[in-house]
Design a protein around this motif. Sequence first.
Motif, PDB file in Angstrom:
ATOM      1  N   VAL A   1       0.822  -1.204   0.000  1.00  0.00           N
ATOM      2  CA  VAL A   1       0.000   0.000   0.000  1.00  0.00           C
ATOM      3  C   VAL A   1       0.865   1.267   0.000  1.00  0.00           C
ATOM      4  CG1 VAL A   1      -1.782   1.286   1.239  1.00  0.00           C
ATOM      5  CG2 VAL A   1      -1.850  -1.220   1.211  1.00  0.00           C
ATOM      6  N   ASP A   2       0.769   2.033  -1.081  1.00  0.00           N
ATOM      7  CA  ASP A   2       1.213   3.438  -1.148  1.00  0.00           C
ATOM      8  C   ASP A   2       2.661   3.686  -0.735  1.00  0.00           C
ATOM      9  OD1 ASP A   2      -1.446   3.569  -1.734  1.00  0.00           O
ATOM     10  OD2 ASP A   2      -1.969   5.019  -0.193  1.00  0.00           O
ATOM     11  N   MET A   3       3.573   2.820  -1.165  1.00  0.00           N
ATOM     12  CA  MET A   3       4.993   3.045  -0.880  1.00  0.00           C
ATOM     13  C   MET A   3       5.543   4.041  -1.911  1.00  0.00           C
ATOM     14  SD  MET A   3       5.988   1.596   1.904  1.00  0.00           S
ATOM     15  CE  MET A   3       7.774   1.637   1.692  1.00  0.00           C
ATOM     16  N   GLN A   4       5.092   5.285  -1.772  1.00  0.00           N
ATOM     17  CA  GLN A   4       5.365   6.344  -2.738  1.00  0.00           C
ATOM     18  C   GLN A   4       6.290   7.407  -2.148  1.00  0.00           C
ATOM     19  OE1 GLN A   4       0.870   6.230  -3.231  1.00  0.00           O
ATOM     20  NE2 GLN A   4       1.458   7.330  -5.098  1.00  0.00           N
ATOM     21  N   GLU A   5       6.925   8.152  -3.052  1.00  0.00           N
ATOM     22  CA  GLU A   5       7.898   9.156  -2.629  1.00  0.00           C
ATOM     23  C   GLU A   5       7.309  10.174  -1.657  1.00  0.00           C
ATOM     24  OE1 GLU A   5      11.004   9.279  -2.886  1.00  0.00           O
ATOM     25  OE2 GLU A   5      11.586   8.044  -4.586  1.00  0.00           O
ATOM     26  N   ASP A   6       6.091  10.633  -1.890  1.00  0.00           N
ATOM     27  CA  ASP A   6       5.530  11.655  -1.008  1.00  0.00           C
ATOM     28  C   ASP A   6       5.205  11.138   0.385  1.00  0.00           C
ATOM     29  OD1 ASP A   6       5.734  14.043  -2.349  1.00  0.00           O
ATOM     30  OD2 ASP A   6       3.734  13.960  -3.248  1.00  0.00           O
ATOM     31  N   PHE A   7       5.172   9.825   0.568  1.00  0.00           N
ATOM     32  CA  PHE A   7       4.912   9.262   1.890  1.00  0.00           C
ATOM     33  C   PHE A   7       6.197   8.831   2.604  1.00  0.00           C
ATOM     34  CE2 PHE A   7       0.647   8.086  -0.039  1.00  0.00           C
ATOM     35  CZ  PHE A   7      -0.031   9.099   0.609  1.00  0.00           C
ATOM     36  N   CYS A   8       7.344   9.076   1.969  1.00  0.00           N
ATOM     37  CA  CYS A   8       8.607   8.591   2.525  1.00  0.00           C
ATOM     38  C   CYS A   8       9.592   9.729   2.785  1.00  0.00           C
ATOM     39  CB  CYS A   8       9.243   7.579   1.573  1.00  0.00           C
ATOM     40  SG  CYS A   8       8.335   6.023   1.454  1.00  0.00           S
TER      41      CYS A   8
ATOM     42  N   ASP B   1      -7.068 -15.177   0.630  1.00  0.00           N
ATOM     43  CA  ASP B   1      -6.432 -14.486   1.747  1.00  0.00           C
ATOM     44  C   ASP B   1      -5.648 -13.281   1.232  1.00  0.00           C
ATOM     45  OD1 ASP B   1      -6.193 -16.588   4.414  1.00  0.00           O
ATOM     46  OD2 ASP B   1      -6.767 -17.426   2.478  1.00  0.00           O
ATOM     47  N   VAL B   2      -5.733 -12.176   1.972  1.00  0.00           N
ATOM     48  CA  VAL B   2      -5.057 -10.930   1.589  1.00  0.00           C
ATOM     49  C   VAL B   2      -4.166 -10.482   2.741  1.00  0.00           C
ATOM     50  CG1 VAL B   2      -5.422  -8.484   1.101  1.00  0.00           C
ATOM     51  CG2 VAL B   2      -6.862 -10.200  -0.018  1.00  0.00           C
ATOM     52  N   PHE B   3      -2.917 -10.122   2.407  1.00  0.00           N
ATOM     53  CA  PHE B   3      -1.957  -9.614   3.379  1.00  0.00           C
ATOM     54  C   PHE B   3      -1.565  -8.194   2.970  1.00  0.00           C
ATOM     55  CE2 PHE B   3      -1.857 -14.109   3.781  1.00  0.00           C
ATOM     56  CZ  PHE B   3      -1.481 -14.394   5.084  1.00  0.00           C
ATOM     57  N   CYS B   4      -1.687  -7.248   3.896  1.00  0.00           N
ATOM     58  CA  CYS B   4      -1.450  -5.838   3.591  1.00  0.00           C
ATOM     59  C   CYS B   4      -0.213  -5.324   4.309  1.00  0.00           C
ATOM     60  CB  CYS B   4      -2.658  -4.991   4.000  1.00  0.00           C
ATOM     61  SG  CYS B   4      -4.158  -5.370   3.077  1.00  0.00           S
ATOM     62  N   VAL B   5       0.584  -4.534   3.586  1.00  0.00           N
ATOM     63  CA  VAL B   5       1.790  -3.908   4.116  1.00  0.00           C
ATOM     64  C   VAL B   5       1.882  -2.493   3.552  1.00  0.00           C
ATOM     65  CG1 VAL B   5       3.002  -6.127   4.236  1.00  0.00           C
ATOM     66  CG2 VAL B   5       3.252  -4.697   2.197  1.00  0.00           C
ATOM     67  N   GLY B   6       2.808  -1.672   4.078  1.00  0.00           N
ATOM     68  CA  GLY B   6       3.041  -0.347   3.512  1.00  0.00           C
ATOM     69  C   GLY B   6       2.677   0.780   4.453  1.00  0.00           C
ATOM     70  N   VAL B   7       2.227   1.892   3.878  1.00  0.00           N
ATOM     71  CA  VAL B   7       1.901   3.079   4.663  1.00  0.00           C
ATOM     72  C   VAL B   7       0.569   3.682   4.201  1.00  0.00           C
ATOM     73  CG1 VAL B   7       4.263   3.684   5.287  1.00  0.00           C
ATOM     74  CG2 VAL B   7       3.354   4.504   3.125  1.00  0.00           C
ATOM     75  N   ALA B   8      -0.078   4.381   5.057  1.00  0.00           N
ATOM     76  CA  ALA B   8       0.216   4.450   6.490  1.00  0.00           C
ATOM     77  C   ALA B   8      -0.678   3.449   7.221  1.00  0.00           C
ATOM     78  CB  ALA B   8      -0.028   5.862   7.021  1.00  0.00           C
ATOM     79  N   GLY B   9      -0.110   2.831   8.256  1.00  0.00           N
ATOM     80  CA  GLY B   9      -0.834   1.773   8.937  1.00  0.00           C
ATOM     81  C   GLY B   9      -2.148   2.202   9.535  1.00  0.00           C
ATOM     82  N   ASP B  10      -2.231   3.453   9.980  1.00  0.00           N
ATOM     83  CA  ASP B  10      -3.450   3.936  10.615  1.00  0.00           C
ATOM     84  C   ASP B  10      -4.419   4.580   9.622  1.00  0.00           C
ATOM     85  OD1 ASP B  10      -1.402   5.822  10.356  1.00  0.00           O
ATOM     86  OD2 ASP B  10      -1.958   6.951  12.144  1.00  0.00           O
ATOM     87  N   TYR B  11      -4.087   4.573   8.345  1.00  0.00           N
ATOM     88  CA  TYR B  11      -4.986   5.118   7.322  1.00  0.00           C
ATOM     89  C   TYR B  11      -5.144   4.134   6.155  1.00  0.00           C
ATOM     90  CZ  TYR B  11      -5.453   9.535   9.737  1.00  0.00           C
ATOM     91  OH  TYR B  11      -5.777  10.491  10.672  1.00  0.00           O
ATOM     92  N   CYS B  12      -4.299   4.215   5.158  1.00  0.00           N
ATOM     93  CA  CYS B  12      -4.533   3.454   3.927  1.00  0.00           C
ATOM     94  C   CYS B  12      -4.347   1.947   4.104  1.00  0.00           C
ATOM     95  CB  CYS B  12      -3.634   3.983   2.810  1.00  0.00           C
ATOM     96  SG  CYS B  12      -4.040   5.684   2.344  1.00  0.00           S
ATOM     97  N   VAL B  13      -3.352   1.526   4.902  1.00  0.00           N
ATOM     98  CA  VAL B  13      -3.164   0.090   5.102  1.00  0.00           C
ATOM     99  C   VAL B  13      -4.327  -0.475   5.922  1.00  0.00           C
ATOM    100  CG1 VAL B  13      -1.581  -1.716   5.836  1.00  0.00           C
ATOM    101  CG2 VAL B  13      -0.671   0.467   5.027  1.00  0.00           C
TER     102      VAL B  13
END
Length: 234
Positions: A8-15, A165-177
Amino acid sequence: MKAALIVVDMQEDFCPPNGSLAVHEARTLAPTINALLSHKGFTLRVASQDNHPADHISFAPNHPPPNNLPFTCTITMTNPAPGKETETKPQRLWPVHCVAGTPGAALIPEIDAAKIDLYVRKGMDARVEMYSAFADAFGNLDKEVNRSSVDVDLRGVLSEQGITDVFCVGVAGDYCVKSTAVDAARAGFRSFLVEDATRCVDPGEGWEEAKRELKAAGVGLVSSAEVEGLVGGV
């Protein structure tokens, strides 16, 4: 069992260091995420990306002062679905981020993009926030309602692939993930969030509240080390 990994959303603006909405330590997740992307137990590997228009409703500068401070101010958002125009909810305002076609919307180069099977671009409708890769902020899952917000019917694709089954990773855990994992469960999949493969905007109480929501939705919280035993493969 057939499992999908959603990055989820491992993008430049989130890093860090230069992201306009950088999540602390987000870039450091890349090795853990890449190890999961290489895992043979996943049938499908998906990457979601915010892909906002410049006039998106969540961008603080698009609203008049004084109620336009990012992170602290909220506005009222209306459900864009036909017949639901009276439904509203508060929307937290953010700095401008992940505008379509800008460098900030790009996947960070540390992620092994060669392993990605499917990209989902979301948040494309200026009228409504879309944290989840499945549905907008009002929970509209139907592809006809959602067609202006996202370019892939993710529920449909996963179902066609026989994913269970779906496994979610990335950012942000409290929003998009979190929202993606909750909507995966809502869409009928067994859903898991890999806790050591996510970071949060609000890592304290924000993450504690997110965990309560995840558990209430039936989402399992697991570590990357536990994935092996859950999906099999080598």
